[in-house]
Design a protein around this motif. Structure first.
Motif, PDB file in Angstrom:
ATOM      1  N   VAL A  70       5.575  14.095  -0.353  1.00 67.08           N
ATOM      2  CA  VAL A  70       4.653  15.089  -1.067  1.00 67.08           C
ATOM      3  C   VAL A  70       4.795  16.515  -0.386  1.00 67.08           C
ATOM      4  O   VAL A  70       4.716  16.561   0.780  1.00 67.08           O
ATOM      5  CB  VAL A  70       3.160  14.681  -1.227  1.00 67.08           C
ATOM      6  N   GLY A  71       5.185  17.486  -1.190  1.00 67.68           N
ATOM      7  CA  GLY A  71       5.051  18.691  -0.613  1.00 67.68           C
ATOM      8  C   GLY A  71       4.748  20.147  -1.192  1.00 67.68           C
ATOM      9  O   GLY A  71       4.943  19.846  -2.615  1.00 67.68           O
ATOM     10  N   ASN A 108       4.588  24.319  -2.249  1.00 66.53           N
ATOM     11  CA  ASN A 108       5.472  25.362  -2.115  1.00 66.53           C
ATOM     12  C   ASN A 108       6.914  25.155  -1.402  1.00 66.53           C
ATOM     13  O   ASN A 108       7.400  24.521  -1.845  1.00 66.53           O
ATOM     14  CB  ASN A 108       4.238  26.496  -1.296  1.00 66.53           C
ATOM     15  N   SER A 109       6.981  25.824  -0.296  1.00 68.57           N
ATOM     16  CA  SER A 109       8.078  25.537   0.500  1.00 68.57           C
ATOM     17  C   SER A 109       8.247  24.068   1.023  1.00 68.57           C
ATOM     18  O   SER A 109       9.560  23.487   0.945  1.00 68.57           O
ATOM     19  CB  SER A 109       8.550  26.549   1.590  1.00 68.57           C
ATOM     20  N   GLY A 110       7.170  23.551   1.266  1.00 68.12           N
ATOM     21  CA  GLY A 110       7.245  22.044   1.541  1.00 68.12           C
ATOM     22  C   GLY A 110       7.749  21.158   0.344  1.00 68.12           C
ATOM     23  O   GLY A 110       8.430  20.270   0.492  1.00 68.12           O
ATOM     24  N   GLY A 111       7.306  21.517  -0.598  1.00 73.76           N
ATOM     25  CA  GLY A 111       7.760  21.151  -1.882  1.00 73.76           C
ATOM     26  C   GLY A 111       9.058  21.297  -2.347  1.00 73.76           C
ATOM     27  O   GLY A 111      10.034  20.386  -2.851  1.00 73.76           O
ATOM     28  N   HIS A 112       9.659  22.412  -1.819  1.00 79.26           N
ATOM     29  CA  HIS A 112      11.162  22.480  -2.071  1.00 79.26           C
ATOM     30  C   HIS A 112      11.974  21.627  -1.413  1.00 79.26           C
ATOM     31  O   HIS A 112      12.703  21.129  -1.631  1.00 79.26           O
ATOM     32  CB  HIS A 112      11.389  23.929  -1.668  1.00 79.26           C
ATOM     33  N   MET A 113      11.525  21.385  -0.098  1.00 79.44           N
ATOM     34  CA  MET A 113      12.377  20.633   0.928  1.00 79.44           C
ATOM     35  C   MET A 113      12.147  19.071   0.580  1.00 79.44           C
ATOM     36  O   MET A 113      13.005  18.241   0.550  1.00 79.44           O
ATOM     37  CB  MET A 113      11.842  20.817   2.350  1.00 79.44           C
ATOM     38  N   ALA A 114      11.103  18.647   0.047  1.00 77.37           N
ATOM     39  CA  ALA A 114      10.656  17.467  -0.653  1.00 77.37           C
ATOM     40  C   ALA A 114      11.627  17.145  -1.644  1.00 77.37           C
ATOM     41  O   ALA A 114      12.338  16.110  -1.746  1.00 77.37           O
ATOM     42  CB  ALA A 114       9.128  17.274  -0.861  1.00 77.37           C
ATOM     43  N   LEU A 115      11.636  18.216  -2.852  1.00 79.74           N
ATOM     44  CA  LEU A 115      12.790  17.705  -3.998  1.00 79.74           C
ATOM     45  C   LEU A 115      14.155  17.926  -3.128  1.00 79.74           C
ATOM     46  O   LEU A 115      14.796  16.889  -3.556  1.00 79.74           O
ATOM     47  CB  LEU A 115      12.449  18.894  -4.699  1.00 79.74           C
ATOM     48  N   LEU A 116      14.339  18.729  -2.475  1.00 78.02           N
ATOM     49  CA  LEU A 116      15.890  19.020  -1.827  1.00 78.02           C
ATOM     50  C   LEU A 116      16.268  17.652  -1.081  1.00 78.02           C
ATOM     51  O   LEU A 116      17.109  17.093  -1.424  1.00 78.02           O
ATOM     52  CB  LEU A 116      16.113  20.083  -1.007  1.00 78.02           C
ATOM     53  N   TYR A 117      15.218  17.311  -0.200  1.00 73.77           N
ATOM     54  CA  TYR A 117      15.555  15.777   0.503  1.00 73.77           C
ATOM     55  C   TYR A 117      15.844  14.624  -0.238  1.00 73.77           C
ATOM     56  O   TYR A 117      16.707  13.807  -0.294  1.00 73.77           O
ATOM     57  CB  TYR A 117      14.482  15.743   1.447  1.00 73.77           C
ATOM     58  N   THR A 129       1.067  -1.286  -0.011  1.00 71.06           N
ATOM     59  CA  THR A 129       0.029   0.011   0.050  1.00 71.06           C
ATOM     60  C   THR A 129       0.952   1.398   0.044  1.00 71.06           C
ATOM     61  O   THR A 129       1.779   1.488   0.749  1.00 71.06           O
ATOM     62  CB  THR A 129      -1.063  -0.078   1.195  1.00 71.06           C
ATOM     63  N   PRO A 130       0.772   2.333  -1.036  1.00 72.30           N
ATOM     64  CA  PRO A 130       1.488   3.342  -0.938  1.00 72.30           C
ATOM     65  C   PRO A 130       1.345   4.163   0.267  1.00 72.30           C
ATOM     66  O   PRO A 130       0.378   4.149   1.174  1.00 72.30           O
ATOM     67  CB  PRO A 130       0.891   4.271  -2.052  1.00 72.30           C
ATOM     68  N   VAL A 131       2.773   4.742   0.918  1.00 65.84           N
ATOM     69  CA  VAL A 131       2.710   5.528   2.116  1.00 65.84           C
ATOM     70  C   VAL A 131       3.129   6.896   1.625  1.00 65.84           C
ATOM     71  O   VAL A 131       4.431   7.002   0.991  1.00 65.84           O
ATOM     72  CB  VAL A 131       3.581   4.914   3.105  1.00 65.84           C
ATOM     73  N   VAL A 132       2.150   7.945   2.005  1.00 67.24           N
ATOM     74  CA  VAL A 132       2.589   9.158   1.307  1.00 67.24           C
ATOM     75  C   VAL A 132       3.084  10.088   2.873  1.00 67.24           C
ATOM     76  O   VAL A 132       2.478   9.828   3.844  1.00 67.24           O
ATOM     77  CB  VAL A 132       1.609  10.033   0.794  1.00 67.24           C
ATOM     78  N   ILE A 133       4.143  10.847   2.634  1.00 67.10           N
ATOM     79  CA  ILE A 133       4.601  11.693   3.755  1.00 67.10           C
ATOM     80  C   ILE A 133       4.409  13.133   3.247  1.00 67.10           C
ATOM     81  O   ILE A 133       4.794  13.454   2.089  1.00 67.10           O
ATOM     82  CB  ILE A 133       6.010  11.433   4.066  1.00 67.10           C
ATOM     83  N   LEU A 134       3.564  13.934   3.930  1.00 66.24           N
ATOM     84  CA  LEU A 134       3.133  15.289   3.739  1.00 66.24           C
ATOM     85  C   LEU A 134       4.049  16.056   4.345  1.00 66.24           C
ATOM     86  O   LEU A 134       4.059  16.083   5.474  1.00 66.24           O
ATOM     87  CB  LEU A 134       1.831  15.393   3.873  1.00 66.24           C
ATOM     88  N   LEU A 135       4.561  17.208   3.854  1.00 74.80           N
ATOM     89  CA  LEU A 135       5.091  18.361   4.169  1.00 74.80           C
ATOM     90  C   LEU A 135       4.369  19.767   3.643  1.00 74.80           C
ATOM     91  O   LEU A 135       4.272  20.104   2.631  1.00 74.80           O
ATOM     92  CB  LEU A 135       6.284  18.475   3.618  1.00 74.80           C
ATOM     93  N   HIS A 136       4.098  20.397   4.827  1.00 65.00           N
ATOM     94  CA  HIS A 136       3.356  21.732   4.419  1.00 65.00           C
ATOM     95  C   HIS A 136       4.148  22.982   4.154  1.00 65.00           C
ATOM     96  O   HIS A 136       5.369  22.845   4.200  1.00 65.00           O
ATOM     97  CB  HIS A 136       2.730  22.247   5.774  1.00 65.00           C
TER      98      HIS A 136
END
Length: 293
Positions: free
Chosen positions: A143-144, A146-155, A64-71
């Motif tokens: 999954v992030g 705006n800024s959460g998306g930036h950190m998701a990509l960076l990580y 089952t997919p597990v998503v981790i969300l970053l605000h």
């Protein structure tokens, strides 16, 4: 713009859409013995910021997919509550969703390296409790927005040394903090202090961009992890051209990726429009089942 109100409205739309228009991609070999699990404000460390909401679907199994969300909210504001309805939408579509808080960036000691550490600690906590929770112990989707998306990509692209992150989704996220147009936009929005907080370095127009801005830019650290980019062509914060250029770099790295452009959307992706929210969520859901299962 009051981003808290925007997020509340957009996730309300997203929540309703996911209930009415979910995609039939549920795991047919699900374990009926596992009930739906919801745990809120679970501490994954000693710092008061280290809290996560855990929502796991009934009948989940190991794949089952597990998503981790970053605000989002410019690294210095906001919290996981802005992603709650999104988390609920994933849950209703049989995708496990774990919504995390991390420390807020400041100009003193908490910068992007600190938030990378927080994400890593959260992943370790999830893995350590995977058997107890009845979920996979690796191969998560980060999954992030705006800024959460930036950190998701960076990580994912710079710090995912153990390949615990199997795929990433970034919505309206900056990938290049050295981009002149992006820097000018942040200055005009009076958000330069937030950028200085996440990088840990001041920026003075006309004096050159500090190396820390490059170090904190996913653009310069591409990795072959499937990457979904969702971006509005009318974004007046993060220029669409920046994400377009990032996709070229990912292509050159032979990283499987997709850019999902929204022709009339800005930084908020126009997600208060039910039709837009539905199409965005469908892209995200498909990505999770394609690369997170």
């Amino acid at each position: 713009m009051n981003f808290r109100l925007v997020f509340s409205a957009l996730f309300a739309c997203l929540f309703m859409l996911s209930c009415e228009k979910s995609i039939s991609l549920n795991n047919t070999s699900a374990n009926p013995n596992l009930d739906e699990l919801k745990q809120y404000d679970v501490a994954y460390g000693a710092d008061p910021a280290y809290r996560m909401d855990v929502c796991l679907p009934q009948g989940r199994v190991g794949n089952t997919p597990v998503v981790i969300l970053l605000h989002g909210a410019y690294w210095t504001m906001g919290g996981k509550e802005t992603m709650t309805r999104w988390q609920d939408s994933f849950l209703r579509n049989h995708i496990a969703a774990i919504n995390i808080n991390v420390r807020k960036a400041d100009t003193i000691s908490v910068h992007y390296q600190s938030i990378v550490e927080d994400i890593h600690n959260a992943i370790n906590y999830i893995t350590a409790h995977s058997k107890e929770w009845g979920i996979r112990n690796s191969g998560y989707v980060l999954v992030g927005m705006n800024s959460g998306g930036h950190m998701a990509l960076l990580y994912t692209h710079k710090y995912n040394f153990d390949d615990m992150i199997k795929a990433v989704i970034a919505l309206a996220a900056p990938s290049d903090l050295t981009d002149d147009m992006y820097l000018n936009n942040m200055i005009s929005l009076n958000k330069l202090k937030e950028l200085e907080a996440i990088t840990g370095k001041p920026y003075v127009l006309g004096t050159g961009v500090p190396t820390a801005y490059l170090d904190a830019s996913p653009r310069f650290y591409p990795k072959k992890t499937p990457t979904l980019l969702i971006h509005g062509k009318a974004d007046d914060v993060v220029p669409f051209n920046q994400t377009n250029a990032y996709q070229v770099i990912l292509n050159n790295t032979k990283c499987y990726n997709r850019l999902f452009p929204l022709s009339a959307a800005g930084y908020d992706l126009n997600l208060t429009d039910p039709a837009v929210a539905g199409s965005v969520f469908k892209e995200m859901q498909n990505w999770c089942w394609q690369f997170g299962a």
